[in-house]
Design a protein around this motif. Structure first.
Motif: not given
Length: 337
Positions: A266-289
């Motif tokens: 794929w090249d681009m898509f539109i979708w979305g995220w819900s996040q928790d009060v603590d930001p660990s999940f939403i920021t952790g999405i972009h780790l190499p792991a």
């Protein structure tokens, strides 16, 4: 014997309690499922709560279908969230229905395929941060809010939502705006000219740049946004084709393989995220792991990763907030959303 006796002690009035049905797409393993159990326990004296998790009552994205079939008006369902803007306006005037508008811990993004792997089927120009930044300057976020979302949103900026204490807001001079001329200039400077004047830019080897933009069939507002984006990108010389598909097809493109090798298609898509009060999940999405896992845009950055590891053990709120702010700034400059 024992089972019959147990059934016989259920008070008759229990069957007369109003029944509330709660439907969600998350599973019974999700922390939100535990929250619903606590809520149901608190109100069990007055209400009987039935939960339908894992999309067992309505599939994700079928809120519009449920409304079109008048399930809310007929009383077949007690409440619904994520209502499309046009339907929300319509329901506001119906007797017996109360509408509620508020800010959610959710955002919708235009994701770009940044995967550096040799088997990626995404267009290679999207690996170039300068190209991605040009895309960001070419898009009118205010227009998307007004037209696609009918005013029921605010233009997004960073990874963490504004109501969070960890939100970072880009300074005025750094924030992306709708500046097509700036987008064209950045594309020129990055080496993507339109040499033959046909309105479509080319790569260094002279191939016309043609991108695919995917959007899911369950979201009319995202489809409207996608149509707007296609027009804006074409205006700056990026030929883009829109394709509407169901969730499963988009997931197949995200998690495509060539044998055992990851080959996101794929090249681009539109979708979305819900996040928790603590930001660990939403920021952790972009780790190499998280490549081949939670990561959607497949963007990574070494400094971002180091900061994530540091903030995850930082017990000082101000110190942690500073690290998270820098992470959001790095991601923002990366232009992956």
């Amino acid at each position: 014997g024992a089972a019959l006796a147990a059934a016989g002690v259920v008070p008759a009035w229990a069957q007369d309690k109003p029944k509330l049905r709660f439907a969600a797409v998350f599973s019974d393993k999700d922390i939100r499922a535990e929250m619903m159990k606590v809520f149901a326990k608190e109100i069990e004296a007055d209400f009987a709560v039935e939960t339908f998790l894992g999309g067992s009552l309505f599939k994700q994205g079928t809120e519009l279908v449920a409304l079109q079939r008048d399930n809310l008006e007929l009383g077949n369902i007690d409440g619904i969230s994520g209502v499309p803007p046009a339907q929300f306006k319509r329901l506001g005037g119906r007797a017996g229905i109360t509408t509620n508008q508020g800010s959610s811990w959710r955002f919708t993004e235009l994701a770009m395929n940044c995967y550096e792997g040799s088997h990626s089927r995404g267009h290679p120009v999207l690996k170039d941060q300068r190209f991605r930044q040009a895309v960001n300057w070419a898009i009118d976020r205010d227009k998307i809010v007004d037209v696609a979302l009918q005013g029921y949103a605010t233009p997004g900026t960073s990874l963490i939502v504004p109501q969070s204490m960890f939100h970072w807001e880009p300074p005025a001079g750094q924030a992306y705006g709708f500046e097509p001329e700036k987008a064209r200039r950045l594309l020129d400077e990055a080496g993507y000219p339109d040499t033959n004047g046909d309105g479509t830019r080319e790569t260094e080897d002279g191939k016309a740049i043609k991108l695919r933009l995917y959007v899911t069939a369950d979201s009319p507002q995202n489809q409207t946004a996608a149509k707007l984006i296609v027009g804006w990108l074409r205006d700056v010389g990026i030929d883009t084709t829109l394709q509407v598909m169901d969730d499963a097809a988009l997931l197949d493109a995200q998690y495509a393989y060539e044998g055992t090798r990851y080959a996101p298609d794929w090249d681009m898509f539109i979708w979305g995220w819900s996040q928790d009060v603590d930001p660990s999940f939403i920021t952790g999405i972009h780790l190499p792991a998280q490549i081949e896992g939670w990561s959607d845009c497949l963007w990574t950055d070494e400094q971002y990763t180091r900061l994530y590891e540091q903030q995850s053990t930082d017990l000082d709120p101000d110190s942690r907030a500073a690290k998270l702010a820098k992470m959001q700034e790095i991601f923002y400059e990366g232009g992956a959303y």
